[in-house]
Design an enzyme around this catalytic site. Structure first.
Site, short mmCIF file in Angstrom:
data_model
loop_
_atom_site.label_atom_id
_atom_site.label_comp_id
_atom_site.label_asym_id
_atom_site.label_seq_id
_atom_site.Cartn_x
_atom_site.Cartn_y
_atom_site.Cartn_z
N CYS A 120 1.23 -10.53 2.00
CA CYS A 120 1.53 -9.92 0.70
C CYS A 120 2.23 -10.91 -0.23
O CYS A 120 1.99 -10.92 -1.44
CB CYS A 120 2.41 -8.68 0.88
SG CYS A 120 1.63 -7.38 1.83
N ARG A 175 -4.83 -2.75 1.74
CA ARG A 175 -4.95 -3.58 0.53
C ARG A 175 -6.10 -3.03 -0.32
O ARG A 175 -7.25 -3.43 -0.14
CB ARG A 175 -5.20 -5.04 0.90
CG ARG A 175 -4.11 -5.64 1.74
CD ARG A 175 -4.33 -7.09 2.09
NE ARG A 175 -3.46 -7.47 3.19
CZ ARG A 175 -2.16 -7.75 3.08
NH1 ARG A 175 -1.61 -7.76 1.88
NH2 ARG A 175 -1.44 -8.04 4.13
#
Ligand code: BEZ
Length: 224
Positions: A51, A134
């Site tokens: 991330c 995601r």
């Protein structure tokens, strides 16, 4: 929430509405973004390595997206304080590729109650019950969902592909065309397939020098 409220938004659907707290103050979605494209994306958690590389990459491209009339909006199931601490760490300490001193100025939603992530199908329980996958939703200026991408926790996204997809949508909307596999902006686009025998004959016999006919159903042209 009812089953209907949990239905995932699909391509062509209106973007579901919500109010949320973000690192840049409250957001009323999609009303605050009317007239703009939006890339609304989730990430599994703050202070995680993949991330972090994604946020640095996306933040470094923010002006490129702005030039396309597009704003970025992130989300994870973390508190605003966690988001703030993580974004400060990214700016102060983290280097990735040639990126450093990266300030994330797009809003990041704090979704501790998982309301927004559920509304957008960002929680996929077989992957994780506590972290969003995601997800990327591309939403158009009329607040309609136009494209959806889903990646697992382990794979960082390709933000050049997100940008390419946005430009494809904008190009096909503007010119009434389609884009072929692996298309890149500036390359030939696909002309709509003729819908009648007469139109098919006209297509293969066209004298239009801007149209490159491969067969009646597959023709390309360069946009000026
Ligand atoms: C990461 O961003 O590195 C990550 C987050 C959740 C699960 C696995 C990896």
């Amino acid at each position: 929430m009812t089953e209907t409220a949990n239905r995932l938004p699909l391509i062509g659907d209106p973007a579901p509405e919500f109010h949320a707290e973000t690192t840049q103050g409250p957001v009323h979605f999609p009303n605050d973004y009317k007239g703009k494209w939006v890339i609304f994306f989730s990430h599994p958690a703050d202070f995680t390595p993949v991330c972090t590389t994604e946020f640095m990459t996306f933040a470094s491209m923010q002006e490129e997206f702005r030039a396309l009339n597009c704003e970025l909006l992130g989300l994870s199931i973390d508190s605003t304080y966690s988001h703030i601490a993580w974004l400060r760490t990214i700016k102060e300490k983290i280097e990735f590729r040639n990126l450093k001193n990266i300030e994330v100025t797009f809003p990041v939603i704090s979704d501790l109650k998982m309301e927004v992530s559920r509304l957008y199908g960002m929680l996929q329980p077989s992957e994780s019950t506590t972290q969003a996958v995601r997800a990327v939703f591309i939403i158009d200026p009329e607040s309609k969902v136009r494209a959806i991408l889903y990646y697992p926790l382990s794979a960082g996204r390709n933000f050049q592909e997100v940008k390419r997809l946005l430009i494809s949508l904008q190009t096909t909307d503007k010119h009434g065309v389609a884009t072929p596999a692996d298309w890149q902006p500036g390359e030939e686009v696909i002309v709509p397939t003729p819908g009648s025998c007469g139109a098919a004959k006209d297509r293969v016999e066209t004298k239009d020098p801007s149209v490159r006919v491969v067969d009646w159903f597959l023709s390309f042209k360069k946009l000026s």
